[in-house]
Design a protein around this motif. Structure first.
Motif, PDB file in Angstrom:
ATOM      1  N   LYS A  76    -125.282 -68.172 -59.317  1.00 51.39           N
ATOM      2  CA  LYS A  76    -124.533 -67.576 -60.417  1.00 51.39           C
ATOM      3  C   LYS A  76    -125.256 -66.356 -60.980  1.00 51.39           C
ATOM      4  CE  LYS A  76    -122.115 -71.770 -61.938  1.00 51.39           C
ATOM      5  NZ  LYS A  76    -121.883 -72.707 -63.064  1.00 51.39           N
ATOM      6  N   THR A  90    -130.332 -58.553 -58.215  1.00 52.25           N
ATOM      7  CA  THR A  90    -129.253 -59.215 -57.471  1.00 52.25           C
ATOM      8  C   THR A  90    -129.698 -59.572 -56.060  1.00 52.25           C
ATOM      9  OG1 THR A  90    -127.560 -58.026 -58.730  1.00 52.25           O
ATOM     10  CG2 THR A  90    -126.895 -58.955 -56.611  1.00 52.25           C
ATOM     11  N   ASN A 143    -120.696 -62.968 -52.195  1.00 55.64           N
ATOM     12  CA  ASN A 143    -120.719 -64.436 -52.119  1.00 55.64           C
ATOM     13  C   ASN A 143    -120.414 -64.961 -50.723  1.00 55.64           C
ATOM     14  OD1 ASN A 143    -118.036 -63.592 -52.193  1.00 55.64           O
ATOM     15  ND2 ASN A 143    -117.344 -65.468 -53.217  1.00 55.64           N
ATOM     16  N   ALA A 172    -119.961 -56.914 -55.089  1.00 56.58           N
ATOM     17  CA  ALA A 172    -118.875 -57.484 -55.884  1.00 56.58           C
ATOM     18  C   ALA A 172    -117.731 -57.989 -55.005  1.00 56.58           C
ATOM     19  CB  ALA A 172    -118.354 -56.439 -56.872  1.00 56.58           C
ATOM     20  N   LYS A 203    -124.242 -63.008 -59.221  1.00 54.65           N
ATOM     21  CA  LYS A 203    -123.015 -62.398 -59.736  1.00 54.65           C
ATOM     22  C   LYS A 203    -123.238 -61.826 -61.129  1.00 54.65           C
ATOM     23  CE  LYS A 203    -118.113 -63.404 -60.457  1.00 54.65           C
ATOM     24  NZ  LYS A 203    -117.052 -64.445 -60.369  1.00 54.65           N
TER      25      LYS A 203
END
Length: 332
Positions: free
Chosen positions: A152, A144, A20, A16, A155
């Motif tokens: 996308k 994940t 990215n 989290a 996330k």
């Protein structure tokens, strides 16, 4: 919580924060950070039982530890990883470290989140291993990991895992309150006068709950399943605190009583004293069983030194407990 659960939580939090930017490395470092607070278990190899129990979930499970060590770990990783943002790595370690004791605070043992203050935060809403919390979380974490760093879906999956696990954790408070109401109602119906009540979920679930009820001379132990159709019954266990005699003044004994929050009984078998920590219940559900999860032989040597020796548990004990629990969860 168990190691797997803390690894999954740390990994999801790491994702989290930096997923990215660094992809699965965020999951890796988050998982590592999620295990670091539990390194305090090695204290048992260097000190006595009582000291090790006092240390466990102490400094390494505190806000102070997270604040102090997150930038240290962040700096170390930023020195050799391609992604050089010291602040980003520090933020990852801080959140992965701090969520570990926050989750542990929901268990029976609790944590000293506000160390050095002598306050142990224990909500007692979830057992240290709960598949309903961990397994959905793990599934979405795996999903994940197989997504591209900028996807996308990556996330989304991680967000779903964090949301489901957090929602379940919140639900455990509702379940505890409902169980507590049933216990209090049963005590009132049976006209039992008591000083204090303490409840917790039984192993691996939040359907079956156990209660310790303190009266003047004894502790009453009872259990309640949300599938029960009959009333709650309580079994009485004499405190026998007087069996300690002058040992009650011993500093190590005082520390052990403090660790147990006063929930303990004493047994005398063959002139040997045994200390039972009631907070974690019994290893079976037989009537008047004395086979407590945490049972210690109180050893006093020739010089008067006191040592608490934990009694070993066997695979047979674990198997019997799982069988008893499964039958009891289904209702009385």
């Amino acid at each position: 919580m168990d190691s797997l659960t803390q690894i999954v939580l740390g990994a999801a939090v790491g994702e989290a924060v930096l997923g990215n930017k660094v992809g699965n490395k965020a999951i890796l470092y988050g998982a590592i950070a999620g295990t670091i607070p539990d390194l305090d278990i090695f204290a048992s190899h260097f000190t006595d039982t009582v000291s090790a129990l006092a240390i466990h979930r102490g400094f390494t499970h505190s806000i102070v530890f997270s604040v102090l060590f997150a930038p240290i770990f962040g700096w170390l990783v930023s020195r050799y990883e391609k992604y050089k943002d010291f602040k980003g790595w520090s933020w990852l370690f801080f959140w992965a470290l701090i969520t570990h004791p926050i989750l542990d605070a929901h268990t029976t043992w609790g944590t000293q989140l506000f160390w050095p203050l002598d306050i142990r935060l224990a909500f007692k809403t979830i057992f240290v291993i709960d598949p309903l919390y961990t397994l959905p979380f793990l599934v979405f974490l795996i999903l994940t990991m197989f997504q591209k760093r900028t996807s996308k879906k990556r996330k989304l999956y991680n967000g779903i895992g964090l949301t489901i696990s957090t929602a379940y954790l919140a639900l455990t408070f509702v379940l505890k309150d409902a169980a507590l109401n049933h216990f209090e109602s049963a005590l009132q119906t049976q006209d039992i006068n008591y000083q204090e009540i303490d409840i917790r979920p039984s192993p691996l679930n939040t359907i079956l709950w156990n209660a310790n009820v303190e009266t003047k001379e004894a502790y009453l132990l009872g259990d309640y399943s949300f599938f029960d159709t009959k009333g709650i019954t309580f079994e009485s266990y004499p405190k026998n605190h007087e069996l300690l005699g002058k040992l009650i003044e011993n500093e190590k004994v005082k520390r052990m009583i403090a660790i147990s929050e006063g929930w303990y009984t004493i047994n005398k078998i063959d002139d040997k004293l045994y200390y039972n920590d009631l907070r974690f219940g019994l290893l079976n559900m037989e009537s008047q069983s004395q086979n407590f999860v945490f049972k210690y032989f109180i050893d006093v040597d020739a010089s008067g030194n006191v040592n608490f020796i934990e009694q070993e548990k066997t695979q047979r004990d674990g198997k019997k407990l799982m069988q008893d629990l499964w039958e009891r969860i289904k209702g009385n």
